[in-house]
Design an enzyme around this catalytic site. Sequence first.
Site, mmCIF file in Angstrom:
data_model
loop_
_atom_site.group_PDB
_atom_site.id
_atom_site.type_symbol
_atom_site.label_atom_id
_atom_site.label_comp_id
_atom_site.label_asym_id
_atom_site.label_seq_id
_atom_site.Cartn_x
_atom_site.Cartn_y
_atom_site.Cartn_z
ATOM 1 C CD GLU A 290 -1.308 -0.392 3.658
ATOM 2 O OE1 GLU A 290 -2.031 0.552 3.961
ATOM 3 O OE2 GLU A 290 -1.322 -1.501 4.239
ATOM 4 C CB CYS B 77 -2.188 -4.819 6.408
ATOM 5 S SG CYS B 77 -1.880 -3.156 6.990
ATOM 6 C CG HIS C 175 -2.026 -7.288 10.312
ATOM 7 N ND1 HIS C 175 -0.844 -6.855 9.749
ATOM 8 C CD2 HIS C 175 -2.763 -6.174 10.555
ATOM 9 C CE1 HIS C 175 -0.875 -5.537 9.643
ATOM 10 N NE2 HIS C 175 -2.029 -5.098 10.129
#
Length: 392
Positions: free
Chosen positions: A79, A111, A233
């Site tokens: 990103e 993400c 994550h």
Amino acid sequence: MQIGIDQLAFYTPNTYLDLVDLANARGEEPDKYRIGIGQSEQAVIPVTQDAVTLAANAAIKVVDQSNRDKIAMVLFGTESGIDNSKSAAIYLKRLLDLPDNIRALEIKQACYGATAGVQFAADYVRLHPDKQVLVIGADIARYGLHTPGEVTQGGGAVAMIISAAPRLLNLDDETAFRSEDIMDFWRPLYRSEALVDGRFSENVYIDFFKAVWLDYQNQTNRTIADFTAFAFHLPFTKMGLKGLRAILPEATETQQERLKANFEASRQYNRQVGNLYTGSLYLSLRSLFDNAALKPGQRIGLFSYGSGAEGEFFSGTISDQFKAQKSRQWFKTFFSNRKRLDVAQYERVFSQTLPQHDVYLDTSYDDARFVLTGVQHDQRQYLDRDQHKVTE
Ligand code: CAA
């Protein structure tokens, strides 16, 4: 036939900020950062590194003469793209000197991009088991000086080889995913720093995790007892802990202790690097591989979350060929050799952005193999120091 992650390498620059220094400068309790957020240090990314060079510095560790000709695709999750049209994968492909008969493209969904890459790659290799796919997650996490998100910045890249008969993790076929249009975190084209609704984003992360975990269990009839560890994550490591805590009551006390210990193993590296957006889950997986006592056949659960929002829960089993703690010593040496910046130095580096005109950058303080040397005629100029040639 087993398909999965065969190699997993990481790169981040050699400069960092100690978060006790940041806490002191921002008038916050150091324990808020160390315990409340779960971060100790964060990588500071110089202007001579962008998503392409970060990726190249990671990928060069997993691409060599033994697999160069087997790579059919480069899937670049980011990103922090450097161009609205041309993909970072094309630049990377050239820096790595990969053959021309490959697909090279960029994947964007906050993400989650690298996870999309892993899943697309696995599907491709299932049909073409003699081929490999290079999957990248490379980002620079920027929220801005004096913002609540500042403590959760960082950056770096992971590079993975997805192949048949993988040496690290055999991916299970079942996977549960979910997407919804949610404004928890975004970055309009004209901004170099992200916008975020912090607490809301944490709540959406947990809601997505619970939803895909339930979906996965319904699909597979597996329960928490089938898992040796979970990798999350990790925008900041406390976030993953909150995720784990959301499902821990489903486990017995003994299982809970094992899952908590393995979570500690999985967050060691992220604690010292900070958020690297789409690569974060895979840095955590690397940390787990290196710092937990894992055995072949054990199942790992992975939760990927990309704001905006997309979430996926998937799993894999440790490969028979798995070599424990392979890169642990490398990380130890790397972290102890990094250069600690004070807050004033960090703020200077942070504020140095690439100008929109021709420029030559001073790369003398950047020890990376691949560096960004400047911009000429609106084209980024990259240098591979091992080749001693400027690529353009
Ligand atoms: N000792 C120990 N803990 C302390 C403390 C102290 N002295 N002082 C405060 N704390 C604790 C707080 O109790 C709080 O804990 P809980 O979250 O468990 O309640 C924690 O420290 C953080 O405190 P605050 O909530 O007051 O912190 P904040 O308002 O300054 O912001 C944040 C925290 C919202 C995470 C902010 O840093 C932020 O916006 N970060 C970026 C957004 C983000 O990462 N979101 C995650 C989900 S989105 C995603 O995952 C995608 C992505 O990569 C961005």
